[in-house]
Design a protein around this motif. Structure first.
Motif, short mmCIF file in Angstrom:
data_model
loop_
_atom_site.label_atom_id
_atom_site.label_comp_id
_atom_site.label_asym_id
_atom_site.label_seq_id
_atom_site.Cartn_x
_atom_site.Cartn_y
_atom_site.Cartn_z
N ARG A 27 -0.61 5.31 9.16
CA ARG A 27 0.32 5.75 8.11
C ARG A 27 -0.14 7.05 7.47
O ARG A 27 0.69 7.92 7.15
CB ARG A 27 0.45 4.64 7.06
CG ARG A 27 1.14 3.39 7.57
CD ARG A 27 1.25 2.34 6.47
NE ARG A 27 2.02 2.84 5.33
CZ ARG A 27 2.10 2.20 4.16
NH1 ARG A 27 1.44 1.06 3.97
NH2 ARG A 27 2.82 2.71 3.17
N VAL A 69 0.86 -1.18 0.00
CA VAL A 69 0.00 0.00 0.00
C VAL A 69 0.89 1.23 0.00
O VAL A 69 1.81 1.35 0.82
CB VAL A 69 -0.93 0.01 1.22
CG1 VAL A 69 -1.72 1.32 1.28
CG2 VAL A 69 -1.89 -1.17 1.18
N TRP A 116 -10.53 -2.42 4.58
CA TRP A 116 -9.11 -2.18 4.85
C TRP A 116 -8.87 -1.62 6.24
O TRP A 116 -7.72 -1.31 6.59
CB TRP A 116 -8.54 -1.23 3.80
CG TRP A 116 -8.32 -1.90 2.48
CD1 TRP A 116 -9.21 -2.05 1.45
CD2 TRP A 116 -7.12 -2.55 2.06
NE1 TRP A 116 -8.65 -2.74 0.42
CE2 TRP A 116 -7.36 -3.05 0.76
CE3 TRP A 116 -5.86 -2.74 2.63
CZ2 TRP A 116 -6.38 -3.75 0.05
CZ3 TRP A 116 -4.89 -3.42 1.92
CH2 TRP A 116 -5.15 -3.92 0.64
N GLN A 117 -9.87 -1.50 7.03
CA GLN A 117 -9.68 -0.97 8.38
C GLN A 117 -8.99 -2.01 9.26
O GLN A 117 -9.09 -3.21 9.05
CB GLN A 117 -11.02 -0.56 8.98
CG GLN A 117 -11.65 0.64 8.29
CD GLN A 117 -12.99 1.04 8.84
OE1 GLN A 117 -13.44 0.51 9.85
NE2 GLN A 117 -13.66 1.98 8.18
N GLY A 118 -8.27 -1.52 10.27
CA GLY A 118 -7.55 -2.40 11.18
C GLY A 118 -6.22 -2.89 10.66
O GLY A 118 -5.62 -3.80 11.24
N ARG A 119 -5.73 -2.29 9.57
CA ARG A 119 -4.45 -2.72 8.99
C ARG A 119 -3.37 -1.64 9.07
O ARG A 119 -2.35 -1.72 8.39
CB ARG A 119 -4.64 -3.12 7.53
CG ARG A 119 -5.72 -4.18 7.30
CD ARG A 119 -5.63 -4.73 5.90
NE ARG A 119 -6.81 -5.50 5.55
CZ ARG A 119 -6.94 -6.23 4.43
NH1 ARG A 119 -5.92 -6.26 3.57
NH2 ARG A 119 -8.04 -6.89 4.16
N GLY A 120 -3.60 -0.63 9.88
CA GLY A 120 -2.59 0.39 10.09
C GLY A 120 -2.57 1.51 9.08
O GLY A 120 -1.68 2.37 9.11
N LEU A 121 -3.58 1.56 8.17
CA LEU A 121 -3.58 2.61 7.16
C LEU A 121 -3.81 3.98 7.77
O LEU A 121 -3.21 4.97 7.34
CB LEU A 121 -4.64 2.32 6.09
CG LEU A 121 -4.43 1.08 5.22
CD1 LEU A 121 -5.43 1.06 4.09
CD2 LEU A 121 -3.02 1.03 4.68
N HIS A 157 -3.65 0.94 -3.39
CA HIS A 157 -3.26 -0.48 -3.48
C HIS A 157 -3.67 -1.01 -4.84
O HIS A 157 -4.85 -0.93 -5.22
CB HIS A 157 -3.93 -1.31 -2.38
CG HIS A 157 -3.62 -2.77 -2.46
ND1 HIS A 157 -4.47 -3.68 -3.05
CD2 HIS A 157 -2.52 -3.47 -2.05
CE1 HIS A 157 -3.94 -4.88 -2.99
NE2 HIS A 157 -2.75 -4.78 -2.37
#
Length: 360
Positions: A108, A5, A100-105, A68
């Motif tokens: 970042r 990403v 895509w939530q909960g993946r650190g986006l 992505h």
């Protein structure tokens, strides 16, 4: 190996795809101030490519995106203030597709915005979050944002009132000078001057321009300083023409000679979930302080708000303006938030205080 990403600034030529992302995120989340399909703040004229380019050209506003495999999956908008006193304040809005939530986006995106904020010399980051959005609160606090207040009934979602939290993160040095509390005295005229309260219109442009210029010279209490008022009577005419209608009004305290001693404006925002709130701005010439002019203007503004069906009135004042804070409290306006080190005036920082009153 899965594709990574990428976090980067949005390009004007992908404004259409960015709008699709914003609309999808709005449709997925019940916590945002916009309903699905309502435009983001950077879409000023309805021409996405030109609007995004103009937004970024300001120098203190941009949109970061998470990409992505060629698809936009998250965004963070940073909108800087338009005045000298708050140009270094960046208001952030973030959204990530549910899948895509909960993946650190989010982390970042905030990191990219923070690096950019330091590079352009911003002195404060801030955002709002719906009170029930516990997951977002945890992220913001982990990133160093501090709760600064709770706005009562700030949104109405599916017929239900909802509070919003204000969170802030000052970037200025801890030892930067701050404004001390100021309680200025009025400068009385030779004789008391009676006034009448009425809606102002384009025909009052010259008097309103003179009033606007005068109040900006008299105190260090206004975000819009002496050089940032209405440029001339024609600008005042356009402003007053836009303030006559069901969703906005400017009330003037007019003297027998046609001068303006004070004014109060009320207007509503562009989104349906916040259309019940009126933003209130009030100013009185210093030689008319302590003569009941402000109290009469507030009463007329509240009467107009009741008739317009508004549920909430709110006003921002600078923290060192002791008189305004006391006046608001005496009129029933509670202090809901204190945003630290918001305004930069004459190289000193001042808090921004939110006063609000529920109209029932």
């Amino acid at each position: 190996m899965p594709e990574p990403v990428t976090i980067r600034a949005a390009r004007p030529d992908e404004a259409g795809a960015l709008l699709d992302l914003v609309r999808d995120v709005d449709a997925e989340s019940p916590f945002l101030p916009r309903e699905p399909g309502e435009p983001p703040s950077w879409l000023a004229t309805g021409r996405p490519t030109e609007d995004l380019a103009a937004f970024q050209a300001r120098g203190n506003a941009t949109v970061f995106v998470a990409e992505h495999a060629g698809h936009l999956i998250g965004y963070l908008g940073a909108n800087g203030g338009r005045l000298a006193g708050n140009r270094g304040v960046l208001t952030l809005k973030v959204g990530v597709r549910a899948a895509w939530q909960g993946r650190g986006l989010g982390t970042r995106l905030f990191a990219a915005a923070g690096n950019w904020a330091h590079a352009i010399g911003a002195h404060r980051l801030e955002l709002t979050a719906a009170a029930p959005n516990i997951r977002a609160h945890a992220l913001y606090r982990r990133l160093g944002y501090v709760d600064e207040g709770r706005m009562r009934d700030a949104m109405r979602v599916d017929g239900v009132w909802r509070d919003e939290l204000i969170l802030g993160k000052p970037l200025s040095p801890a030892d930067a000078p701050e404004w001390p509390p100021l309680l200025l005295d009025p400068t009385p005229p030779a004789l008391p001057v009676p006034v009448s309260i009425r809606p102002a219109g384009p025909e009052d442009a010259a008097a309103y321009h003179a009033f606007d210029a005068a109040v900006r010279r008299e105190t260090p209490f206004l975000l819009r300083g002496p050089g940032e008022g209405l440029a001339g009577p024609e600008h005042a005419r356009r402003f007053l023409a836009g303030q006559r209608g069901r969703r906005a009004v400017t009330l003037a305290a007019v003297t027998a000679h046609g001068g303006i001693a004070g004014a109060a404006s009320v207007w509503t925002g562009p989104y349906r979930r916040t259309a019940h709130e009126g933003a209130l701005a009030l100013a009185v010439r210093r030689d008319h302080w302590e003569r009941g002019v402000g109290r009469r203007l507030i009463a007329e503004a509240e009467d107009w708000a009741h008739k317009a069906g508004l549920h909430r009135l709110s006003a921002w004042v600078l923290g060192h303006n002791v008189r305004a804070r006391r006046f608001g409290a005496s009129c029933g306006y509670g202090e809901e938030a204190v945003c630290r080190r918001y305004a930069r005036i004459d190289e000193q920082f001042a808090d921004h205080v939110l006063l609000a009153k529920l109209l029932g």
